[in-house]
Write a protein that holds these residues in place. Structure first.
Motif, PDB file in Angstrom:
ATOM      1  N   GLU A   1      39.680  27.146  36.024  1.00  0.00           N
ATOM      2  CA  GLU A   1      38.427  27.572  36.493  1.00  0.00           C
ATOM      3  C   GLU A   1      37.146  26.964  35.501  1.00  0.00           C
ATOM      4  OE1 GLU A   1      38.105  31.951  36.774  1.00  0.00           O
ATOM      5  OE2 GLU A   1      39.784  31.816  37.932  1.00  0.00           O
ATOM      6  N   ASP A   2      36.100  26.958  36.063  1.00  0.00           N
ATOM      7  CA  ASP A   2      34.771  26.546  35.232  1.00  0.00           C
ATOM      8  C   ASP A   2      34.041  27.657  35.080  1.00  0.00           C
ATOM      9  OD1 ASP A   2      35.338  23.711  35.208  1.00  0.00           O
ATOM     10  OD2 ASP A   2      34.765  23.284  37.131  1.00  0.00           O
ATOM     11  N   GLY A   3      33.195  27.729  33.945  1.00  0.00           N
ATOM     12  CA  GLY A   3      32.298  28.538  33.726  1.00  0.00           C
ATOM     13  C   GLY A   3      33.024  30.034  33.188  1.00  0.00           C
ATOM     14  N   PRO A   4      31.948  31.051  32.884  1.00  0.00           N
ATOM     15  CA  PRO A   4      32.243  32.077  32.444  1.00  0.00           C
ATOM     16  C   PRO A   4      33.147  33.025  33.385  1.00  0.00           C
ATOM     17  CG  PRO A   4      30.055  32.203  33.073  1.00  0.00           C
ATOM     18  CD  PRO A   4      30.563  30.963  33.188  1.00  0.00           C
ATOM     19  N   TYR A   5      34.216  33.709  32.806  1.00  0.00           N
ATOM     20  CA  TYR A   5      35.104  34.725  33.541  1.00  0.00           C
ATOM     21  C   TYR A   5      34.292  35.847  34.433  1.00  0.00           C
ATOM     22  CZ  TYR A   5      39.132  37.184  34.658  1.00  0.00           C
ATOM     23  OH  TYR A   5      40.298  37.776  35.420  1.00  0.00           O
ATOM     24  N   GLY A   6      33.300  36.246  33.759  1.00  0.00           N
ATOM     25  CA  GLY A   6      32.445  37.321  34.435  1.00  0.00           C
ATOM     26  C   GLY A   6      33.199  38.691  34.375  1.00  0.00           C
ATOM     27  N   THR A   7      32.748  39.560  35.384  1.00  0.00           N
ATOM     28  CA  THR A   7      33.609  40.879  35.506  1.00  0.00           C
ATOM     29  C   THR A   7      34.207  41.144  36.928  1.00  0.00           C
ATOM     30  OG1 THR A   7      32.217  42.135  33.815  1.00  0.00           O
ATOM     31  CG2 THR A   7      33.443  43.431  35.430  1.00  0.00           C
ATOM     32  N   ARG A   8      35.291  41.171  37.081  1.00  0.00           N
ATOM     33  CA  ARG A   8      36.028  40.962  38.261  1.00  0.00           C
ATOM     34  C   ARG A   8      36.678  42.435  38.653  1.00  0.00           C
ATOM     35  NH1 ARG A   8      38.808  34.916  37.888  1.00  0.00           N
ATOM     36  NH2 ARG A   8      36.873  34.194  36.859  1.00  0.00           N
ATOM     37  N   PHE A   9      36.879  43.250  39.814  1.00  0.00           N
ATOM     38  CA  PHE A   9      37.178  44.174  39.824  1.00  0.00           C
ATOM     39  C   PHE A   9      38.022  44.243  41.201  1.00  0.00           C
ATOM     40  CE2 PHE A   9      33.875  45.776  42.900  1.00  0.00           C
ATOM     41  CZ  PHE A   9      32.664  44.812  42.535  1.00  0.00           C
ATOM     42  N   ASN A  10      38.856  45.412  41.359  1.00  0.00           N
ATOM     43  CA  ASN A  10      39.510  45.550  42.749  1.00  0.00           C
ATOM     44  C   ASN A  10      39.284  46.908  43.377  1.00  0.00           C
ATOM     45  OD1 ASN A  10      41.170  47.193  41.480  1.00  0.00           O
ATOM     46  ND2 ASN A  10      43.047  46.030  41.840  1.00  0.00           N
ATOM     47  N   ASP A  11      39.861  47.145  44.437  1.00  0.00           N
ATOM     48  CA  ASP A  11      39.739  48.431  45.188  1.00  0.00           C
ATOM     49  C   ASP A  11      40.285  49.615  44.417  1.00  0.00           C
ATOM     50  OD1 ASP A  11      38.593  47.308  47.443  1.00  0.00           O
ATOM     51  OD2 ASP A  11      40.552  46.744  48.375  1.00  0.00           O
ATOM     52  N   SER A  12      41.213  49.330  43.509  1.00  0.00           N
ATOM     53  CA  SER A  12      41.668  50.569  42.979  1.00  0.00           C
ATOM     54  C   SER A  12      41.023  51.122  41.657  1.00  0.00           C
ATOM     55  CB  SER A  12      43.233  50.472  42.592  1.00  0.00           C
ATOM     56  OG  SER A  12      43.712  49.379  41.852  1.00  0.00           O
ATOM     57  N   GLY A  13      39.913  50.406  41.356  1.00  0.00           N
ATOM     58  CA  GLY A  13      39.036  50.874  40.043  1.00  0.00           C
ATOM     59  C   GLY A  13      39.535  49.925  39.084  1.00  0.00           C
TER      60      GLY A  13
ATOM     61  N   PHE B   1      38.959  46.990  36.404  1.00  0.00           N
ATOM     62  CA  PHE B   1      38.007  45.759  36.381  1.00  0.00           C
ATOM     63  C   PHE B   1      38.453  45.024  35.249  1.00  0.00           C
ATOM     64  CE2 PHE B   1      34.959  46.577  32.913  1.00  0.00           C
ATOM     65  CZ  PHE B   1      35.320  47.790  32.381  1.00  0.00           C
ATOM     66  N   ARG B   2      38.296  43.813  35.193  1.00  0.00           N
ATOM     67  CA  ARG B   2      38.561  42.635  34.099  1.00  0.00           C
ATOM     68  C   ARG B   2      37.300  42.063  33.794  1.00  0.00           C
ATOM     69  NH1 ARG B   2      41.145  39.697  37.767  1.00  0.00           N
ATOM     70  NH2 ARG B   2      40.682  41.062  39.433  1.00  0.00           N
ATOM     71  N   ASN B   3      37.117  42.157  32.243  1.00  0.00           N
ATOM     72  CA  ASN B   3      36.136  41.367  31.710  1.00  0.00           C
ATOM     73  C   ASN B   3      36.796  40.593  30.626  1.00  0.00           C
ATOM     74  OD1 ASN B   3      36.421  43.589  30.082  1.00  0.00           O
ATOM     75  ND2 ASN B   3      34.226  43.979  29.641  1.00  0.00           N
ATOM     76  N   TRP B   4      37.889  39.671  31.098  1.00  0.00           N
ATOM     77  CA  TRP B   4      38.714  39.019  30.136  1.00  0.00           C
ATOM     78  C   TRP B   4      38.254  38.065  29.267  1.00  0.00           C
ATOM     79  CZ3 TRP B   4      43.844  38.721  33.946  1.00  0.00           C
ATOM     80  CH2 TRP B   4      44.195  39.978  34.039  1.00  0.00           C
ATOM     81  N   GLY B   5      37.074  37.532  29.665  1.00  0.00           N
ATOM     82  CA  GLY B   5      36.294  36.634  28.696  1.00  0.00           C
ATOM     83  C   GLY B   5      35.434  36.975  27.661  1.00  0.00           C
ATOM     84  N   ASN B   6      35.183  38.575  27.707  1.00  0.00           N
ATOM     85  CA  ASN B   6      34.437  39.117  26.598  1.00  0.00           C
ATOM     86  C   ASN B   6      34.747  38.824  25.243  1.00  0.00           C
ATOM     87  OD1 ASN B   6      33.758  41.411  24.942  1.00  0.00           O
ATOM     88  ND2 ASN B   6      32.503  42.258  26.510  1.00  0.00           N
ATOM     89  N   ALA B   7      33.652  38.453  24.550  1.00  0.00           N
ATOM     90  CA  ALA B   7      34.021  37.901  23.109  1.00  0.00           C
ATOM     91  C   ALA B   7      34.419  38.822  22.260  1.00  0.00           C
ATOM     92  CB  ALA B   7      32.630  37.336  22.713  1.00  0.00           C
TER      93      ALA B   7
ATOM     94  N   ILE C   1      36.184  41.643  23.354  1.00  0.00           N
ATOM     95  CA  ILE C   1      37.586  42.696  23.771  1.00  0.00           C
ATOM     96  C   ILE C   1      38.399  41.838  24.960  1.00  0.00           C
ATOM     97  CG2 ILE C   1      36.223  44.124  25.608  1.00  0.00           C
ATOM     98  CD1 ILE C   1      37.576  46.290  24.381  1.00  0.00           C
ATOM     99  N   GLY C   2      37.772  40.673  25.326  1.00  0.00           N
ATOM    100  CA  GLY C   2      38.461  40.096  26.589  1.00  0.00           C
ATOM    101  C   GLY C   2      40.025  39.855  26.198  1.00  0.00           C
ATOM    102  N   LEU C   3      40.785  40.237  27.344  1.00  0.00           N
ATOM    103  CA  LEU C   3      42.235  40.031  27.068  1.00  0.00           C
ATOM    104  C   LEU C   3      42.632  38.479  26.953  1.00  0.00           C
ATOM    105  CD1 LEU C   3      45.045  41.831  28.003  1.00  0.00           C
ATOM    106  CD2 LEU C   3      44.815  40.100  29.812  1.00  0.00           C
ATOM    107  N   ARG C   4      41.796  37.537  27.639  1.00  0.00           N
ATOM    108  CA  ARG C   4      42.142  36.157  27.677  1.00  0.00           C
ATOM    109  C   ARG C   4      41.476  35.382  26.531  1.00  0.00           C
ATOM    110  NH1 ARG C   4      43.208  33.574  33.266  1.00  0.00           N
ATOM    111  NH2 ARG C   4      43.625  31.951  31.998  1.00  0.00           N
ATOM    112  N   ASN C   5      40.734  36.135  25.831  1.00  0.00           N
ATOM    113  CA  ASN C   5      39.808  35.448  24.820  1.00  0.00           C
ATOM    114  C   ASN C   5      40.441  35.747  23.395  1.00  0.00           C
ATOM    115  OD1 ASN C   5      37.801  34.532  23.138  1.00  0.00           O
ATOM    116  ND2 ASN C   5      36.246  35.416  24.312  1.00  0.00           N
ATOM    117  N   ALA C   6      41.020  34.425  22.774  1.00  0.00           N
ATOM    118  CA  ALA C   6      41.504  34.562  21.610  1.00  0.00           C
ATOM    119  C   ALA C   6      40.785  34.742  20.525  1.00  0.00           C
ATOM    120  CB  ALA C   6      42.293  33.202  21.733  1.00  0.00           C
ATOM    121  N   ILE C   7      39.402  34.885  20.490  1.00  0.00           N
ATOM    122  CA  ILE C   7      38.736  35.277  19.529  1.00  0.00           C
ATOM    123  C   ILE C   7      38.426  36.547  19.289  1.00  0.00           C
ATOM    124  CG2 ILE C   7      37.827  32.915  18.938  1.00  0.00           C
ATOM    125  CD1 ILE C   7      35.146  34.020  19.857  1.00  0.00           C
TER     126      ILE C   7
END
Ligand SMILES: CCCCCCCCCC(=O)SCCNC(=O)CCNC(=O)[C@H](O)C(C)(C)COP(=O)(O)OP(=O)(O)OC[C@H]1O[C@@H](n2cnc3c(N)ncnc32)[C@H](O)[C@@H]1OP(=O)(O)O
Length: 224
Positions: free
Chosen positions: A69-81, A83-89, A91-97
């Motif tokens: 993907e390009d750009g920031p991850y943002g905040t993504r959510f689904n119907d069951s409540g 949400f993922r902010n996996w790019g957060n500097a 606490i983001g799950l996919r952010n190694a720093i």
């Protein structure tokens, strides 16, 4: 500005199973990269071995970059409540720093995390960079506001460094103090085994557009 932020709050309709699958796939990758960041700092490998390692890293970059993907991850959510902010500097799950792993919430509203801050978070020799402490506090205080039903943007974060924070195990916690209109006042601290090192007060302000969307932001019980 407001519109561009809202565009990054995306209902992507992923199933819980798909989210779990992504966590299982990308979580370990993040962990590997985090270890790599520390190794880049600590390795004593000679120039030939570093060159060899870099060839492997180039190969990994080629594989991972094939479909991205390009750009920031943002905040993504689904119907069951969920949400993922996996790019957060912080606490983001996919952010190694991102230094914060698991976030906890007590019944009394206290939000806390136990964190290991390794050498990549160094400021003064052997001690935690003051900006990293502020990063942790901004996040944990913001989460305490959000989890108490008063999500907002950081308006003011006041940080007092009471004593140096050694690298290693630290505890960060925060709790909502009071609410005045759109402003949530939150207090918290960073502590080592000996006691409080850094304390903070944050004022988290819900912008008007966020108040209008409050249901979406406040009822987010399961951050990933
Ligand atoms: C879903 C959220 C997830 C949160 C995750 C938490 C962790 C991450 C936290 C962050 O890192 S957020 C990023 C850093 N913060 C920003 O970028 C915020 C940038 N600033 C803004 O967006 C606006 O200035 C802000 C929303 C903070 C305030 O704008 P408003 O137009 O809503 O404020 P307004 O001027 O209407 O004032 C409302 C009240 O807040 C007060 N106020 C305004 N700005 C303030 C400020 N900066 N500090 C303290 N108080 C402030 C103002 O005096 C007034 O008080 P009263 O109601 O008592 O009259």
């Amino acid at each position: 500005m407001t519109d561009s932020m809202l565009e990054l709050y995306v209902h992507d309709g992923l199933s819980d199973e798909e989210i779990d699958r992504q966590k299982a796939t990308y979580g370990p990758l993040t962990k590997d990269v985090r270890e790599l960041i520390q190794l880049a700092l600590q390795t004593r490998a000679d120039a030939d071995d570093v060159a060899r390692a870099r060839e492997h890293l180039a190969a990994a970059r080629e594989i991972l970059g094939c479909d991205r993907e390009d750009g920031p991850y943002g905040t993504r959510f689904n119907d069951s409540g969920r949400f993922r902010n996996w790019g957060n500097a912080a606490i983001g799950l996919r952010n190694a720093i991102a230094p914060i792993g698991e976030l906890h919430e007590d019944a009394d509203g206290r939000v806390w995390a136990d964190i290991h801050l390794g050498p990549i978070y160094e400021g003064p020799a052997g001690h935690v960079h003051g900006g990293v402490s502020a990063l942790l506090l901004d996040q944990i205080l913001g989460d305490a506001a959000r989890l108490s039903g008063h999500p907002g943007m950081t308006g003011t974060l006041t940080v007092r460094y009471r004593k140096r924070t050694p690298l290693g195990a630290v505890h960060v916690e925060a709790k909502l103090d009071r609410v005045e209109g759109r402003k949530a006042f939150v207090v918290g601290h960073v502590a080592d085994a000996e006691g409080i090192c850094v304390e903070a007060e944050g004022i988290f302000i819900a912008p008007v557009w966020m108040v209008e969307q409050r249901d979406s932001f406040a009822e987010t019980p399961r951050p990933e």
